[in-house]
Design a protein around this motif. Structure first.
Motif, PDB file in Angstrom:
ATOM      1  N   ILE A 198     -17.572 -27.026  46.062  1.00  9.11           N
ATOM      2  CA  ILE A 198     -17.743 -26.418  47.531  1.00  9.11           C
ATOM      3  C   ILE A 198     -15.958 -26.370  47.340  1.00  9.11           C
ATOM      4  N   GLY A 199     -15.223 -26.835  47.017  1.00 12.38           N
ATOM      5  CA  GLY A 199     -13.892 -27.421  47.705  1.00 12.38           C
ATOM      6  C   GLY A 199     -13.359 -25.567  46.709  1.00 12.38           C
ATOM      7  N   LEU A 200     -13.953 -26.359  45.844  1.00 12.33           N
ATOM      8  CA  LEU A 200     -13.165 -23.630  45.227  1.00 12.33           C
ATOM      9  C   LEU A 200     -13.978 -22.581  47.037  1.00 12.33           C
ATOM     10  N   PHE A 201     -14.971 -23.309  47.417  1.00 17.10           N
ATOM     11  CA  PHE A 201     -15.645 -22.455  48.071  1.00 17.10           C
ATOM     12  C   PHE A 201     -14.869 -22.164  49.403  1.00 17.10           C
ATOM     13  N   LEU A 202     -14.344 -23.774  49.573  1.00 17.12           N
ATOM     14  CA  LEU A 202     -13.398 -23.585  50.606  1.00 17.12           C
ATOM     15  C   LEU A 202     -12.567 -22.657  50.527  1.00 17.12           C
ATOM     16  N   ALA A 203     -11.414 -22.893  49.561  1.00 16.85           N
ATOM     17  CA  ALA A 203     -10.108 -22.579  49.160  1.00 16.85           C
ATOM     18  C   ALA A 203     -10.350 -21.200  49.361  1.00 16.85           C
ATOM     19  N   PHE A 204     -11.566 -20.276  49.006  1.00 20.92           N
ATOM     20  CA  PHE A 204     -11.687 -19.122  48.652  1.00 20.92           C
ATOM     21  C   PHE A 204     -12.221 -18.064  50.621  1.00 20.92           C
ATOM     22  N   THR A 205     -12.289 -19.378  50.754  1.00 18.74           N
ATOM     23  CA  THR A 205     -12.505 -18.744  52.582  1.00 18.74           C
ATOM     24  C   THR A 205     -11.417 -18.924  53.150  1.00 18.74           C
ATOM     25  N   GLY A 206     -10.078 -19.772  52.593  1.00 20.89           N
ATOM     26  CA  GLY A 206      -9.492 -19.533  53.468  1.00 20.89           C
ATOM     27  C   GLY A 206      -8.018 -18.958  52.872  1.00 20.89           C
TER      28      GLY A 206
END
Length: 560
Positions: A224-232
């Motif tokens: 989820i952290g990677l998902f958030l970073a990719f979104t950001g």
């Protein structure tokens, strides 16, 4: 003489600053002690969780600012469905033109409606978008307040990303072109919320969630952290550093101009002024985090947002276009409140005789169970709330609140309300109790009166915080047993597939499936050994029965 006077003024200024700072620290300490010793403090376990009232408020502000983008984004996505607006709302919806073409039965056909130009339809659409802004705010406020007051957890709720896109583009379709009518689709969301509530009340949701191995839950937090970073890092939701590419799928972007349809660069890369402004905001937040400055997540967002509010610059959110002028006119109102008119209570179960509707209900439920439950457990793991059994304090009430918030949201006109992974921004600031969630709710309440300002937070102001929150969430990776292949492979698949498939659910499914597949041999062997053990025990019991029977037949025969 002048130098001495300047030195004297400087010393006086420093002394005044130290005095004010000391006074504030003393006042803050007094407030924290008073709240911690009160009934409120004991109810929220402020001292037990090693936090303070003012720290909880700062954490709530950090979470709110990190997820405030949902107010405008959710309204924009759901607005694409057209909401309850249909061609019937057009100015000439029922007009019959004398020279129009005739049907096969000789009856004249109605004048076609141009949805993009018809003033009445556009008026309905604008009202609907304003309704959706307010529905998003109220749903987030109610859900977050209940999560804090009932479950005593620092988790904020709001309409979830993913479910809103599925609703707008797959169920209702763009401007109502999909297979499900808007009112029926909202009824499907409400039914999904009710099913979710039943699972939560019966405790089945928690049991289903515990079936996910701990290594997968840890990997989910990192994924989820990677998902958030990719979104950001993307343009529409964040900094704009990465973008689509025909040859490599994703590539370095930060383009000065992009294709409106595909999002690909039309000019050189690394030339976007908004990206460089976002990079400055990223550095501000990162430096504050490294120096453990309180409210670190807030400063970068506020800095970039305020700079973007100035018109006539290359980074403005209000360009001199028709849309920019309209947005700026709304922004200048500063204070504004809107009553929901079109979307509230638009529920209809008339279309539930179609299989497509039930497929939509099951899809929404599936996404909600995996995304929300996985996210909640991952954040509990990140916040240190979990116990040795994999559960966490207040989970039963948290599940009920989460499901109930979806029912409230559907009644207002918005889609599935879920626990937001941006809550980790507040946890990073020290939020550990329900006071954080209630502070988020209070700020959403305030945003109902300051919607013109809060809907003007640009995505490049939020993106840096999403990237940094993603970095903070990677800390749980060290607890995964990477030396054990049967643990490492499913965990890695969980982490990598979340951002690459843009779905938290896909990552969890892949991780769990691989875990069971790699442990299948062990399970079969364990089952076989259990069967053999049972057969051995039964055989021994049978021998004892036979020996006892023989002893009865032949007196004096010693028992076995």
């Amino acid at each position: 003489m002048e130098v001495g006077a300047c030195k004297g003024l400087g010393e006086m200024s420093k002394e005044s600053y130290r005095s004010l700072s000391g006074s504030w620290r003393r006042a803050e300490g007094a407030i924290n002690r008073a709240v911690a010793g009160s009934r409120v403090g004991k109810y929220f376990s402020i001292e037990a969780r090693k936090t303070s009232f003012t720290k909880e408020l700062r954490a709530g502000a950090a979470t709110f600012l990190t997820m405030a983008y949902i107010v405008s984004v959710n309204a924009a996505i759901l607005g694409d469905s057209g909401g309850p607006c249909t061609p019937r709302h057009c100015t000439h919806a029922h007009a019959v033109v004398a020279n129009s073409t005739h049907s096969r039965h000789g009856a004249p056909t109605a004048h076609p409606c141009d949805l993009n130009a018809d003033p009445e339809y556009q008026k309905c659409l604008e009202t609907t978008k304003s309704d959706l802004v307010m529905a998003t705010i109220v749903a987030a406020m109610v859900g977050s307040f209940a999560m804090g007051a009932v479950a005593n957890l620092p988790l904020a709720l709001a309409p979830g990303m993913g479910a809103n896109a599925y609703f707008a583009y797959n169920m209702v379709g763009f401007r109502g072109s999909g297979p499900v009518a808007y009112e029926t689709a909202m009824a499907a969301v409400m039914l999904e919320g009710c099913l979710f509530l039943v699972l939560s009340v019966l405790g089945l949701r928690a049991k289903l969630a515990r079936m996910i191995p701990r290594s997968i839950r840890l990997a989910s937090a990192a994924g989820i952290g990677l998902f958030l970073a990719f979104t950001g890092l993307q343009a529409r939701e964040g900094m704009g550093l990465v973008g689509p590419s025909k040859s490599t799928l994703v590539a370095v972007a930060a383009c000065a101009r992009t294709d409106a349809a595909t999002g690909e660069c039309l000019g050189g890369v690394m030339q976007s002024p908004t990206f460089w402004l976002a990079a400055v905001g990223f550095l501000i937040t990162a430096v504050c985090l490294s120096r453990e400055v309180k409210g670190s997540m807030i400063y970068g967002i506020v800095f970039v947002t305020v700079i973007s509010w100035f018109r006539g610059t290359s980074v403005t959110i209000f360009p001199y276009t028709d849309q920019g002028n309209s947005h700026y006119h709304y922004f200048k109102q500063v204070v504004g409140f809107h009553m929901i008119k079109n979307t509230a209570g638009r529920i209809s179960f008339r279309g539930f005789n179609k299989g497509r509707v039930w497929v939509s209900v099951l899809t929404l439920l599936y996404v909600d169970v995996l995304d929300t439950t996985g996210s909640m457990y991952s954040m509990a793991e990140y916040g240190g709330f979990t116990d040795e059994r994999g559960g966490f304090e207040g989970e039963y009430r948290a599940f009920i609140v989460d499901a109930g918030a979806t029912i409230v949201g559907s009644a207002l006109g918005t889609t599935t309300v879920t626990t937001y992974i941006e809550s980790t921004a507040g946890m990073r600031e020290g939020g550990r109790t329900g006071v954080t969630a209630m502070a988020v709710a209070a700020l959403f309440l305030a945003s109902a009166f300051f919607a013109p300002l809060l809907t003007s937070v640009p995505p490049w102001a939020v993106g840096p915080s999403l990237v940094l929150v993603g970095a903070m969430m990677m800390v749980v990776v060290r607890e995964i047993e990477w030396g054990e292949t049967k643990v490492a492979v499913p965990a890695f698949a969980t982490m990598i597939l979340m951002p690459l498939t843009y779905s938290i659910a896909n990552g969890i499914i892949a991780g769990v499936a691989l875990h069971w597949a790699l442990h299948l041999y062990d399970y079969v062997v364990a089952a076989w050994r259990w069967v053999e053990k049972v057969r051995k025990v039964m055989g021994e019991a049978q021998n004892q029965v036979s020996a006892a029977a023989a002893a009865d037949i032949i007196p004096g025969t010693p028992p076995v």
